[in-house]
Design an enzyme around this catalytic site. Sequence first.
Site, short mmCIF file in Angstrom:
data_model
loop_
_atom_site.label_atom_id
_atom_site.label_comp_id
_atom_site.label_asym_id
_atom_site.label_seq_id
_atom_site.Cartn_x
_atom_site.Cartn_y
_atom_site.Cartn_z
N ASP A 28 0.82 -1.22 0.00
CA ASP A 28 0.00 0.00 0.00
C ASP A 28 0.86 1.27 0.00
O ASP A 28 1.97 1.28 0.52
CB ASP A 28 -0.93 -0.03 1.23
CG ASP A 28 -2.08 0.95 1.10
OD1 ASP A 28 -2.38 1.36 -0.04
OD2 ASP A 28 -2.67 1.31 2.13
N ASN A 30 1.26 3.43 -2.91
CA ASN A 30 1.83 3.84 -4.20
C ASN A 30 1.36 5.24 -4.61
O ASN A 30 2.15 6.08 -5.04
CB ASN A 30 1.40 2.87 -5.32
CG ASN A 30 1.96 1.49 -5.14
OD1 ASN A 30 2.81 1.28 -4.28
ND2 ASN A 30 1.49 0.56 -5.94
N GLY A 31 0.05 5.46 -4.46
CA GLY A 31 -0.53 6.73 -4.90
C GLY A 31 0.00 7.90 -4.07
O GLY A 31 0.42 8.92 -4.62
N HIS A 45 2.59 3.26 -8.91
CA HIS A 45 2.38 1.84 -9.22
C HIS A 45 3.57 1.30 -10.01
O HIS A 45 4.05 0.20 -9.76
CB HIS A 45 1.09 1.63 -10.02
CG HIS A 45 -0.16 2.06 -9.29
ND1 HIS A 45 -0.39 1.74 -7.97
CD2 HIS A 45 -1.24 2.77 -9.70
CE1 HIS A 45 -1.56 2.24 -7.60
NE2 HIS A 45 -2.09 2.88 -8.63
N SER A 73 -7.51 -5.26 -5.19
CA SER A 73 -8.64 -5.79 -4.41
C SER A 73 -9.93 -5.72 -5.22
O SER A 73 -10.04 -4.97 -6.20
CB SER A 73 -8.80 -5.00 -3.11
OG SER A 73 -9.39 -3.74 -3.37
N ARG A 79 -12.07 2.18 -8.67
CA ARG A 79 -11.17 3.32 -8.92
C ARG A 79 -11.36 3.84 -10.35
O ARG A 79 -11.95 3.14 -11.18
CB ARG A 79 -9.71 2.88 -8.72
CG ARG A 79 -9.42 2.60 -7.26
CD ARG A 79 -7.94 2.44 -7.03
NE ARG A 79 -7.68 2.18 -5.62
CZ ARG A 79 -6.49 2.21 -5.06
NH1 ARG A 79 -5.43 2.48 -5.81
NH2 ARG A 79 -6.34 1.97 -3.78
N LEU A 139 10.02 -20.98 -4.09
CA LEU A 139 9.05 -20.07 -3.46
C LEU A 139 7.72 -20.08 -4.22
O LEU A 139 7.71 -20.01 -5.45
CB LEU A 139 9.63 -18.64 -3.48
CG LEU A 139 8.69 -17.53 -3.04
CD1 LEU A 139 8.52 -17.53 -1.52
CD2 LEU A 139 9.21 -16.17 -3.50
N ARG A 196 1.73 -4.73 6.30
CA ARG A 196 1.09 -3.70 5.48
C ARG A 196 1.98 -2.48 5.48
O ARG A 196 2.40 -2.01 6.54
CB ARG A 196 -0.30 -3.34 6.00
CG ARG A 196 -0.97 -2.28 5.11
CD ARG A 196 -2.42 -2.07 5.39
NE ARG A 196 -3.01 -1.17 4.39
CZ ARG A 196 -4.26 -1.22 3.96
NH1 ARG A 196 -5.07 -2.12 4.45
NH2 ARG A 196 -4.71 -0.36 3.07
C1 IPE Z 1 -5.60 -2.60 -0.22
O1 IPE Z 1 -5.22 -1.27 -0.34
C2 IPE Z 1 -5.50 -3.28 -1.55
C3 IPE Z 1 -4.16 -3.41 -2.12
C4 IPE Z 1 -3.04 -2.99 -1.59
C5 IPE Z 1 -4.09 -4.08 -3.38
P1 IPE Z 1 -6.28 -0.10 -0.56
O2 IPE Z 1 -5.52 1.15 -0.68
O3 IPE Z 1 -7.19 -0.44 -1.68
O4 IPE Z 1 -7.12 -0.17 0.79
P2 IPE Z 1 -7.88 0.99 1.57
O5 IPE Z 1 -8.83 1.62 0.60
O6 IPE Z 1 -6.85 1.96 2.04
O7 IPE Z 1 -8.55 0.29 2.71
C1 IPE Z 2 -1.53 0.22 -3.40
O1 IPE Z 2 -1.34 1.58 -3.44
C2 IPE Z 2 -1.77 -0.39 -4.76
C3 IPE Z 2 -3.16 -0.74 -5.04
C4 IPE Z 2 -4.16 -0.65 -4.23
C5 IPE Z 2 -3.45 -1.25 -6.36
P1 IPE Z 2 -2.54 2.60 -3.49
O2 IPE Z 2 -2.92 2.82 -4.91
O3 IPE Z 2 -3.64 2.15 -2.61
O4 IPE Z 2 -1.87 3.91 -2.92
P2 IPE Z 2 -2.47 4.87 -1.81
O5 IPE Z 2 -2.86 4.02 -0.66
O6 IPE Z 2 -3.64 5.56 -2.42
O7 IPE Z 2 -1.35 5.79 -1.49
MG MG Z 3 -4.05 2.40 -0.65
#
Ligand code: IPE
Ligand code: IPE
Ligand code: MG
Length: 251
Positions: A28, A30-31, A45, A73, A79, A139, A196
């Site tokens: 989690d 990346n954004g 990403h 997920s 999204r 693995l 996480r």
């Molecule tokens: C969980 O992260 C899913 C993945 C990392 C693939 P999200 O960013 O989607 O989860 P929330 O929205 O913060 O709970």
């Molecule tokens: C995790 O990073 C990757 C995916 C859920 C696909 P996010 O895209 O959720 O990044 P944040 O949490 O918004 O920073």
């Molecule tokens: Mg996220």
Amino acid sequence: MSSEVSQSQMLNELKQGVIPTHVAIVMDGNGRWAQAQGKPRVFGHQKGVESVHQAVELAAELGVKVLTLYAFSEENWGRPKAEVSALMSLLETYVVKERQRLNEAKVQFRVIGNLEKIPEKTRKLVLETQKQLSENTGLILNIALSYGSRNEITFACKEIASKVEKGVLQVKDISPQTLSDHLWTKGLADPDLFIRTSGEQRISNFLLWQIAYTELYFSPVYWPEFRKEHFCEAVRSFQSRKRRFGLVSEN
Ligand code: IPE
Ligand code: IPE
Ligand code: MG
């Protein structure tokens, strides 16, 4: 000390202790990582792929047997379209580019999730890769894709109910093991360590059934910056825990 020396020292130290058999990671942040530097979310990403390499390599080096990575997920379908398709094409690029390297490293590649929802081209590539690497004995790299734990449990219940309906299973024979055996993770040990990244402290519908007694570790580091040393830190923390499974510890 060079970082390579300190890294191999860190590995050796960890190998003296108990290595988690199954590690599950919610990749989690990346954004937020991208936005913090004024870049679009997709940039995060893309950068996250290097962290995947590092995690896979370290898991193999440590002797972890199963690494489950939460890549997309069920809820992530909501999204913006552009972000979803960027994620799907990143995944395609990853499997095409990495297939050979993973194969050479004897990695067994698997996917879990509601794959019907995945665009056909992506699904084909992913399933082909799964098939090609299915005989590997190293693995197990388990990618959770279009994955939602509540859905997984619901599918399992439906399958069990339909077996009862057909008379091939009796209600009195249904146990927790029956449920485990009908999940997408059937045959895999439950995770020992759940990591996480990004500072969020929630599960987000990941492996709800399977993490009943898993040790949880939350790292403040955003996924694109998550390196082997951070993963090692999580394993070190795991090694310091006393797992009691509801029992009284002896001493
Ligand atoms: C969980 O992260 C899913 C993945 C990392 C693939 P999200 O960013 O989607 O989860 P929330 O929205 O913060 O709970
Ligand atoms: C995790 O990073 C990757 C995916 C859920 C696909 P996010 O895209 O959720 O990044 P944040 O949490 O918004 O920073
Ligand atoms: Mg996220």
